[in-house]
Design a protein around this motif. Structure first.
Motif, mmCIF file in Angstrom:
data_model
loop_
_atom_site.group_PDB
_atom_site.id
_atom_site.type_symbol
_atom_site.label_atom_id
_atom_site.label_comp_id
_atom_site.label_asym_id
_atom_site.label_seq_id
_atom_site.Cartn_x
_atom_site.Cartn_y
_atom_site.Cartn_z
ATOM 1 N N UNK A 1 0.840 -1.201 0.000
ATOM 2 C CA UNK A 1 0.000 0.000 0.000
ATOM 3 C C UNK A 1 0.873 1.247 0.000
ATOM 4 N N UNK A 2 1.958 1.239 0.746
ATOM 5 C CA UNK A 2 2.863 2.388 0.778
ATOM 6 C C UNK A 2 3.478 2.608 -0.603
ATOM 7 N N UNK A 3 3.817 1.520 -1.297
ATOM 8 C CA UNK A 3 4.362 1.646 -2.651
ATOM 9 C C UNK A 3 3.306 2.245 -3.591
ATOM 10 N N UNK A 4 2.049 1.808 -3.449
ATOM 11 C CA UNK A 4 0.966 2.388 -4.249
ATOM 12 C C UNK A 4 0.809 3.874 -3.950
ATOM 13 N N UNK A 5 0.896 4.219 -2.682
ATOM 14 C CA UNK A 5 0.778 5.634 -2.292
ATOM 15 C C UNK A 5 1.904 6.443 -2.925
ATOM 16 N N UNK A 6 3.129 5.927 -2.864
ATOM 17 C CA UNK A 6 4.266 6.638 -3.459
ATOM 18 C C UNK A 6 4.078 6.810 -4.964
ATOM 19 N N UNK A 7 3.617 5.736 -5.637
ATOM 20 C CA UNK A 7 3.376 5.817 -7.084
ATOM 21 C C UNK A 7 2.292 6.837 -7.399
ATOM 22 N N UNK A 8 1.219 6.810 -6.626
ATOM 23 C CA UNK A 8 0.123 7.743 -6.864
ATOM 24 C C UNK A 8 0.559 9.180 -6.612
ATOM 25 N N UNK A 9 1.356 9.395 -5.579
ATOM 26 C CA UNK A 9 1.858 10.749 -5.314
ATOM 27 C C UNK A 9 2.746 11.234 -6.459
ATOM 28 N N UNK A 10 3.555 10.336 -7.028
ATOM 29 C CA UNK A 10 4.397 10.712 -8.166
ATOM 30 C C UNK A 10 3.523 11.041 -9.376
ATOM 31 N N UNK A 11 2.477 10.233 -9.610
ATOM 32 C CA UNK A 11 1.558 10.510 -10.720
ATOM 33 C C UNK A 11 0.849 11.849 -10.512
#
Length: 185
Positions: free
Chosen positions: A64-74
């Motif tokens: 979930x943290x990796x998804x959050x990081x990816x979404x923040x980058x997007x």
């Protein structure tokens, strides 16, 4: 002698009683050790199960943290693209305002006026071609402006979706962390 026999019998009975008592104590102690070992094995199984649960929750938290990081980058990329598109829209709008102002201040001559003012057919055709080029240029710029506005709307919608995904992922992360704390307790 009677006392000796009674003493011998009493010693034998005492010895037998000691042997029986020590045997029951050993079996009682053996049962206690085996019960303790069984309890220890049960506790170890429970600890292993809890460790497994903790590992699963920790790995879910990492995902979930990796998804959050990816979404923040997007989101950052989308915001940057949105700002760029808005700047382009503003520039195009200003250019269109100047063009419209110029068109009102200096109206285009009609085809008849161009024909009358031209000294030759080639000059008339050049003026007509120029007027057509200006009209095509204006249409192209208007279409670019419309496309830029559509791009801004798309980027804004994408940004909203990404922000909702981020909030959802953060909520899920909080739930997983709460679950981890509960399992750890």
């Amino acid at each position: 002698m009677k006392y000796k026999k009674i003493a011998k019998i009493a010693c034998c009975v005492g010895l037998i009683a000691c042997i029986i008592a020590s045997d029951s104590t050993i079996s009682f102690a053996t049962r206690t050790v085996s019960e303790i070992e069984a309890e220890q094995a049960a506790l170890q199984d429970e600890i292993d199960a809890i460790d497994s649960d903790i590992y699963a929750v920790v790995s879910q938290i990492a995902e979930i943290q990796a998804e959050i990081d990816d979404t923040e980058a997007e989101i950052a990329e989308t915001e940057e693209a949105l700002q760029s598109a808005q700047a382009a829209r503003d520039e195009q709008y200003e250019a269109m305002k100047l063009r419209i102002k110029y068109m009102y201040e200096t109206p285009d001559p009609s085809v008849f006026e161009m024909l009358m003012e031209s000294g030759s057919i080639s000059q008339f055709l050049n003026r007509l071609d120029y007027a057509n080029s200006v009209h095509e240029y204006d249409d192209e710029k208007l279409n670019q402006f419309i496309a830029t506005i559509a791009e801004i709307e798309e980027l804004a919608d994408a940004l909203d979706i990404q922000k909702k995904e981020l909030e959802s992922a953060k909520s899920e992360l909080a739930a997983q962390e709460t679950e981890l704390e509960a399992v750890a307790d």
